[in-house]
Design a protein around this motif. Structure first.
Motif, short mmCIF file in Angstrom:
data_model
loop_
_atom_site.label_atom_id
_atom_site.label_comp_id
_atom_site.label_asym_id
_atom_site.label_seq_id
_atom_site.Cartn_x
_atom_site.Cartn_y
_atom_site.Cartn_z
N ASN A 153 0.24 -1.11 -0.12
CA ASN A 153 -0.14 0.29 -0.07
C ASN A 153 1.29 1.35 -0.27
O ASN A 153 0.50 1.89 -0.91
N ASP A 154 1.76 1.54 0.79
CA ASP A 154 2.47 2.43 0.34
C ASP A 154 3.61 2.37 -0.61
O ASP A 154 3.63 3.41 -1.31
N LYS A 164 2.03 6.57 -7.06
CA LYS A 164 1.10 7.90 -7.60
C LYS A 164 1.75 9.09 -7.07
O LYS A 164 1.29 10.25 -7.83
N SER A 165 2.00 9.47 -6.19
CA SER A 165 2.72 10.35 -5.56
C SER A 165 3.27 11.34 -6.85
O SER A 165 4.30 12.51 -6.89
N SER A 189 2.33 1.50 -3.88
CA SER A 189 1.31 2.59 -4.42
C SER A 189 1.25 3.72 -4.23
O SER A 189 1.28 4.13 -5.17
N TYR A 190 1.35 4.05 -2.67
CA TYR A 190 1.18 5.49 -2.82
C TYR A 190 2.25 6.51 -3.18
O TYR A 190 2.29 7.33 -3.49
N PHE A 229 -3.83 9.93 0.99
CA PHE A 229 -3.02 8.67 1.62
C PHE A 229 -3.45 8.37 2.09
O PHE A 229 -4.17 9.27 3.77
N GLU A 230 -2.43 7.04 2.98
CA GLU A 230 -3.10 6.81 4.83
C GLU A 230 -2.07 7.12 5.17
O GLU A 230 -0.85 7.68 5.27
N THR A 253 1.34 5.82 6.06
CA THR A 253 1.84 5.92 5.20
C THR A 253 3.30 6.92 5.11
O THR A 253 3.89 7.23 4.43
#
Length: 254
Positions: free
Chosen positions: A99-100, A106-107, A102-103, A147-148, A151
């Motif tokens: 998940n981190d 995207k960032s 993937s972010y 974001f989560e 992360t």
């Protein structure tokens, strides 16, 4: 040792470790696989992000990151679809998970499309004498997408007390010249004089033994103290002493 003797001692150690042999056991070998500027930047940033713990594990997992992006990190970042991020889900390095990852992809896409890339952010937002406020600004930009919360711990903020070891290491890689075939010298708009040492347990312990650092915690205040000491030894390229401090700590058990 007096200041002159200390500088001579450390300069010898810099010469010992600031050479291509250093790459054999260091995560910086990952971006050295690439030749395109953006591939080097992105692979270096992602590698630096997971650069804590066992170095063999760091290198193996950084290689795995590149494989998951088809060994074309910039192309993957810019052209990925949401479905492509599913392939990143199994990735884990310590507390950094899919998940981190993937972010981060995207960032980075947002950064290269809207902020002139990683170089653009750090070059445009640099302060007069240090990049530590710039790192804090970078973190704000990096998390301008949804974001989560978990992360955010993977990007340090010096203005909140962190020594930001991994980002300072990444900046060393990007900014210091490539004369010794270790660092890349890709960002000429930033002076090496503004760099800060990637402060970790090894460099911190050696710095204390050499009386370059008094503070016991490896935090932002300790980094500022170490910066001040190293800039007295070489105002234009203080972070070359990272090679000496790290080499003395890791390879020589100083």
């Amino acid at each position: 040792m007096n200041k002159k003797e200390l500088k001579e001692f450390l300069d010898v150690k810099v010469a010992t470790y600031n050479n291509p042999k250093f790459l054999e056991a260091d995560p910086i070998q990952i971006p050295h696989v690439f030749t395109r500027k953006e591939d080097i930047e992105i692979s270096a940033f992602l590698t630096a992000t997971i650069a804590w713990g066992n170095r063999k594990s760091i290198i193996n997992n950084a290689k795995r990151m590149m494989e998951l992006m088809g060994n074309s990190p910039h192309d993957f970042v810019i052209n990925h679809q949401e479905s492509d991020l599913e392939t990143l889900a199994p990735f884990v390095h310590r507390t950094f998970n899919g998940n981190d990852f993937s972010y981060f992809i995207k960032s980075l896409k947002n950064i290269y499309r809207k902020h002139e890339g990683l170089e653009g952010i750090f070059t445009k937002n640099q302060a007069k004498s240090s990049l530590q406020p710039t790192i804090s600004k970078f973190k704000k930009i990096f998390f301008e997408l949804p974001f989560e919360q978990r992360t955010t711990k993977h990007v340090s903020d010096p203005l909140k007390g962190s020594a930001a070891k991994r980002i300072n290491m990444f900046l060393r890689w990007m900014v210091r010249d490539a004369n010794n075939q270790v660092d890349f010298g890709l960002w000429p708009g930033i002076s090496p004089s503004k760099l800060s040492c990637p402060l970790d347990v090894h460099s911190g312990n050696v710095a204390r033994k050499l009386k370059l650092l008094k503070r016991k915690q490896n935090d932002a205040k300790a980094l500022a103290e170490l910066d001040n000491s190293l800039r007295k030894l070489d105002p234009m390229d203080p972070v070359k002493y990272d090679f000496a401090l790290f080499g003395l700590g890791v390879f020589e058990k100083f």
